[in-house]
Design an enzyme around this catalytic site. Structure first.
Site, PDB file in Angstrom:
ATOM      1  CB  THR A 161      -0.796   0.039   1.353  1.00  0.00           C
ATOM      2  OG1 THR A 161      -1.939  -1.060   1.151  1.00  0.00           O
ATOM      3  CG2 THR A 161      -1.622   1.268   1.458  1.00  0.00           C
ATOM      4  CG  ASN A 162       3.548   1.550   3.205  1.00  0.00           C
ATOM      5  OD1 ASN A 162       2.356   1.778   3.451  1.00  0.00           O
ATOM      6  ND2 ASN A 162       4.096   1.126   4.003  1.00  0.00           N
ATOM      7  CB  SER A 338     -32.627  40.938   0.265  1.00  0.00           C
ATOM      8  OG  SER A 338     -33.061  41.182   1.447  1.00  0.00           O
ATOM      9  CB  SER A 339     -35.755  36.859   2.371  1.00  0.00           C
ATOM     10  OG  SER A 339     -35.142  37.228   3.754  1.00  0.00           O
TER      11      SER A 339
END
Length: 484
Positions: A161-162, A338-339
């Site tokens: 794996t390394n 914007s709300s």
């Protein structure tokens, strides 16, 4: 019981059909385990699915990362055959399996969460098991009949794996980088196109937020494009660090279990498979323990992020207003902003790009810390390094076309606004020095500031220049150094 099992299956990202599938028995050093018979992964992958329920983002989330494993395993198999260790029948079977994955098949079997302990062992074994079982099935055998093709002995022959894991990440980052650069070039081209479109629109340049000297909006946008061009060049040049790989290093770089000559052959084969100039690291122990290649490439991504964020913030500032800001350009209106405040429209695409840039800069910090903290001959934190860099690449790759199409390509200039700024700005007084002299222009600048009048307004009042002279002085090409 079934409900609990179903919950686990959903967490692991497995289909409901897998729940009711027949099983086969596989074993490892911890004992036996039942594996769904229709699964191409094996016992070690199954354990990883149980152990690492973290992000829900698995190897298959990045198709090029899956392809990278198949490319590395294909190169390794060919190299082992080159040195006389792998028999032709097994090579042929492994080649077919690897090519199928490279072609985009079986990606749904790469299921290990990107966050994992063990320095990537689970990801490597997921690849080994899936490729082994694909090869078995293609050869007329059943999944799990490992006496014919074995995940460790054949798919991991002369490997660890390394060396596999970092090499696969290198390859994945290289594949991603090609796509990232292609999108970045399109974005840079869009800035340059706007530069050509706005080339004759005179405006005031600013330094430290204050009026400076005239330029054109076109020059400003070309400058954005050239900044991106430079950042792209850094991304391409930094690839050189990723070309160096450590296949043949095995566990710590000494090459234990690898056949003499295999490492060199693997580098050659990997270059053939990937189309990239892969080379064997000069010192395999150093290459196995150091994350320098990742640090360097991540720094290039950070540089790109810093560049993009500076440009995005400039665009937000230049489009500020419409009544009480700079308002020299218009960004395409995409949604109500914007709300609560009617009529407000926000620079959402530039803000989105900034968010991605901030994340990439943070990811680079993660890479630096994880690379620093690896102990001795191996860095156990390679998974988070891979996650951080691949996420940054993917975010930019997804965001840049949105930014280009929904923002840059639709930018327009407010000529009336920039003309008004030029008329009133004290900054153009610098351009009058050669005509009126420094002392006179200094007096004009002082009076303009005291009376809130524009320089041109005072020149006309005092009849210091004719309209023809003013017109020539305000010619964009003359004002901005573009006169041939």
């Amino acid at each position: 019981m079934k409900t609990a099992k179903l919950t686990l299956m959903i967490l692991f990202g497995l289909s409901i059909s897998t729940l009711y599938a027949q099983t086969r028995t596989e074993k490892d050093l911890l004992g036996e385990k039942q594996i769904p018979d229709n699964a191409y992964y094996g016992v070690q992958t199954a354990r990883a699915l149980e152990n690492f329920q973290v992000s829900g983002v698995t190897t298959k989330f990045y198709p090029d990362y899956v392809k990278a494993y198949a490319m590395v395993k294909l190169a390794a198999a060919r190299a082992n055959a080159d040195v006389g260790r792998m028999k032709k029948d097994r090579l042929d079977a492994i080649e077919k399996a690897c090519k199928a994955v490279i072609d985009g098949k079986y990606h749904d079997q790469f299921l290990v969460d990107l966050y994992q302990g063990g320095a990537g062992t689970s990801a490597n074994m997921n690849a080994n098991e899936v490729l082994a079982n694909i090869a078995l099935e293609m050869g007329g055998h059943k999944k799990g009949e490992y006496k014919f093709i074995e995940p460790h002995d054949d798919l991991n022959m002369g490997q660890s794996t390394n060396d596999v894991y970092p090499t696969a990440i290198h390859v994945a980052l290289l594949l991603h980088n090609d796509k990232l650069i292609a999108e970045a070039k399109l974005l840079a081209q869009s800035f340059h196109k706007k530069g050509d479109e706005f080339n004759n629109l005179l405006k005031m340049g600013r330094t430290e937020g204050q009026d400076a000297v005239p330029m054109t909006i076109g020059q400003e946008f070309h400058a954005f494009g050239f900044q991106l061009d430079a950042a792209i060049e850094v991304l391409r040049k930094t690839e050189a660090y990723l070309y160096e790989e450590n296949m043949g290093a095995t566990a710590i770089g000494t090459g234990l279990t690898a056949t003499p000559g295999y490492a060199e052959k693997c580098a050659t084969r990997l270059a053939e498979v990937t189309g990239k100039p892969m080379v064997l690291a000069k010192d395999l122990i150093a290459a196995t323990s150091s994350m320098q290649a990742f640090v360097m490439y991540s720094s290039a991504i950070k540089n790109f992020a810093v560049t993009m964020s500076k440009i995005s913030s400039d665009l937000i500032f230049l489009a500020s207003g419409p009544r009480t800001g700079i308002f020299e350009i218009n960004l395409p209106p995409l949604q109500p902003g914007s709300s609560i405040m009617p009529g407000k429209v926000n620079p959402v695409m530039a803000e989105l790009m900034n968010e991605v840039c901030y994340k990439a800069i943070g990811n680079d910090a993660t890479v630096a810390i994880a690379s620093r903290d690896g102990l001795l001959q191996l860095n156990a934190y390679e998974p988070v390094v891979a996650i951080a860099i691949m996420e940054s690449q993917a975010l930019f790759f997804k965001t840049m076309p949105l930014f280009r199409k929904n923002c840059i390509d639709g930018i327009t200039a407010n000529k009336a606004v920039v003309d008004r700024y030029i008329e009133r700005s004290v900054g153009i007084v610098t351009a009058l020095n050669p005509v009126l002299g420094y002392d006179k222009t200094t007096e004009l600048a002082k009076e303009a500031l005291e009376t809130d009048k524009g320089i041109l307004e005072l020149i006309r009042e005092k009849k210091l220049l004719t309209e023809d002279q003013i017109k020539k002085l305000l010619d964009p090409a003359t004002m901005t150094g573009q006169k041939q």
